[in-house]
Scaffold this active site. Structure first.
Site, PDB file in Angstrom:
ATOM      1  N   ARG A   1     -15.094  -2.047   1.900  1.00 20.30           N
ATOM      2  CA  ARG A   1     -14.141  -0.971   2.197  1.00 20.30           C
ATOM      3  C   ARG A   1     -14.610   0.297   1.477  1.00 20.30           C
ATOM      4  NH1 ARG A   1     -12.926  -0.163  -2.408  1.00 20.30           N
ATOM      5  NH2 ARG A   1     -11.744   1.659  -1.796  1.00 20.30           N
ATOM      6  N   GLY A   2     -13.895   1.404   1.754  1.00 20.58           N
ATOM      7  CA  GLY A   2     -14.333   2.687   1.199  1.00 20.58           C
ATOM      8  C   GLY A   2     -15.301   3.314   2.188  1.00 20.58           C
ATOM      9  N   ALA A   3     -15.090   4.604   2.473  1.00 16.95           N
ATOM     10  CA  ALA A   3     -15.802   5.232   3.586  1.00 16.95           C
ATOM     11  C   ALA A   3     -17.328   5.110   3.485  1.00 16.95           C
ATOM     12  CB  ALA A   3     -15.372   6.693   3.707  1.00 16.95           C
TER      13      ALA A   3
ATOM     14  N   ARG B   1     -12.731  -0.317  12.029  1.00 21.77           N
ATOM     15  CA  ARG B   1     -11.661   0.471  11.393  1.00 21.77           C
ATOM     16  C   ARG B   1     -11.834   1.920  11.880  1.00 21.77           C
ATOM     17  NH1 ARG B   1     -10.861  -0.043   5.140  1.00 21.77           N
ATOM     18  NH2 ARG B   1      -8.722   0.528   5.654  1.00 21.77           N
TER      19      ARG B   1
ATOM     20  N   GLN C   1      -5.918  -1.309  -4.360  1.00 22.93           N
ATOM     21  CA  GLN C   1      -7.312  -0.930  -4.656  1.00 22.93           C
ATOM     22  C   GLN C   1      -7.417  -0.229  -6.011  1.00 22.93           C
ATOM     23  OE1 GLN C   1      -5.765  -0.509  -1.746  1.00 22.93           O
ATOM     24  NE2 GLN C   1      -7.165  -0.463  -0.009  1.00 22.93           N
TER      25      GLN C   1
ATOM     26  N   ASP D   1     -11.708   9.707   3.471  1.00 21.93           N
ATOM     27  CA  ASP D   1     -12.188   8.883   4.584  1.00 21.93           C
ATOM     28  C   ASP D   1     -12.700   9.714   5.749  1.00 21.93           C
ATOM     29  OD1 ASP D   1     -10.245   6.992   3.043  1.00 21.93           O
ATOM     30  OD2 ASP D   1     -11.599   5.766   4.255  1.00 21.93           O
TER      31      ASP D   1
ATOM     32  N   ASN E   1      -7.162  10.428   3.396  1.00 26.39           N
ATOM     33  CA  ASN E   1      -7.509   9.480   2.338  1.00 26.39           C
ATOM     34  C   ASN E   1      -6.364   8.470   2.239  1.00 26.39           C
ATOM     35  OD1 ASN E   1      -9.396   8.650   0.226  1.00 26.39           O
ATOM     36  ND2 ASN E   1      -7.744   9.145  -1.184  1.00 26.39           N
TER      37      ASN E   1
END
Ligand code: MRU
Length: 342
Positions: free
Chosen positions: A48-50, A89, A193, A234, A244
């Site tokens: 995860r995380g852009a 996503r 997170q 993001d 975000n």
């Protein structure tokens, strides 16, 4: 060493991901050698995380190519599998951009795709270091108190990138200069997170921190306990509107009211000039169960319905600064990504 955290690695026949769903209790890897496993890992937030999603998407094309060769898929089947990765996503532009970046290399073969994905990974780490320096310099020029009290939301650290981190890269740079008093890490409901991942990274890096409930953030800021908020992104629209993790816009509103800077730290790969403003950013809505239950236990009465947007959009007027690998834009003063693109 925190520098060793690699959320995404290519093993030669697939992707090795740190399983971010089981941290901080367990440190485990998940190997994704087929498209179903990778798409499921992206949707479940194993990765995860852009920026990390961008790198996973780029290597994911190689995963699809290898599986196509093993299982005798035709080009249409292979491309449909790549598209499933690309759209696993919707909000972080990096995922689709990572896939798109390697597509021109597909006709040259898996090795060429892997080499380009590795280049993206290396670029991201280099970019994060530059973001950290630029963001730290700007914050130090803008704020008076030393050492600094920093608030962050969600996780924009090494786990969310190819390595080092964006918002946490700025924190680590400041900490390296001996200038961090403490970090307030918002826990980041519903999937935590902040408390599970950001706190884990800060602990490893030896940065003093406090985990707080998301609902505490505005009050902590208005009480004068925070000098600067730094978050990741993001997707950043051409006008500077920034998507975000849900809860970010509340932090930005509190910063504006308190007169402290709200800093977005993100690479240019997260800027989407094809999206004019925040209203056009697709916002992922996740399953209601993530709100209504935790750790297998229900936290709402039977029959309760949930609303679970994963991201929000902070309007450009509330983004004091955008720290990129090429420097800092003062977005709320009118410096837009569209005008400043290198
Ligand atoms: O749902 P997540 O955990 O993928 O959301 C991540 C964030 O919102 C991060 O702040 C963003 O992707 C930037 S990561 C450098």
């Amino acid at each position: 060493m925190m520098d060793d955290i690699r959320a995404v690695e290519w093993t030669g026949d697939g992707l090795r991901l740190i399983d971010q769903t089981v941290l901080p209790g367990r440190f485990e890897h998940l190997d994704a050698r087929d498209v179903d496993t990778l798409v499921d890992a992206i949707r479940r937030l194993v990765v995860r995380g852009a920026p990390a999603l961008g790198v996973a998407g780029a290597f994911g094309v190689a995963v699809a190519m290898l599986q196509a060769a093993r299982q005798g898929w035709n080009v249409t089947e292979r491309d449909a599998a790549i598209e499933r990765i690309r759209s696993a996503r919707p909000t972080a532009v990096n995922l689709a951009a990572g896939v798109d970046r390697v597509l021109p290399f597909v006709p040259k073969g898996v090795e060429a795709v892997v080499a380009e994905a590795q280049e993206l990974l290396d670029e991201d780490i280099r970019g994060n270091r530059a973001i950290g320096r630029a963001g730290a310099d700007w914050i130090l020029a803008r704020t008076g108190k030393r050492p600094l009290r920093v608030l962050t939301h969600c996780n924009a650290g090494a786990l969310a990138t190819a390595g080092w981190g964006t918002a946490l890269g700025v924190v680590r740079e400041l900490h390296g200069r001996g200038l961090v008093e403490r970090v307030y890490a918002d826990e980041t409901r519903p999937l935590l997170q902040g408390s599970r991942l950001t706190a884990w990274e800060l602990e490893r890096a030896g940065v003093p921190y406090l985990v707080q409930a998301d609902g505490a953030a505005a009050s902590t800021i208005l009480r004068g306990l925070v000098d600067v908020a730094v978050i990741g992104a993001d997707r950043i629209a051409a006008n500077g509107d920034t998507a975000n993790k849900i809860g970010s816009v509340g932090v930005a509103l509190a910063c504006a009211d308190a007169g402290i800077p709200f800093v977005v730290a993100a690479p240019w790969s997260t800027v989407d000039l094809a999206t004019p403003s925040g209203g056009e950013i697709p916002i992922e809505e996740r399953a209601a169960e993530e709100i209504l239950a935790w750790g297998g236990a229900e936290v709402a009465p039977e029959g309760a319905r949930g609303f679970n947007p994963a991201f929000d959009v902070t309007p450009a007027r509330l983004v004091t600064a955008l720290a990129t690998e090429t420097g800092v834009l003062e977005v709320s003063s009118g410096e837009t990504p569209a005008a400043a693109r290198p």
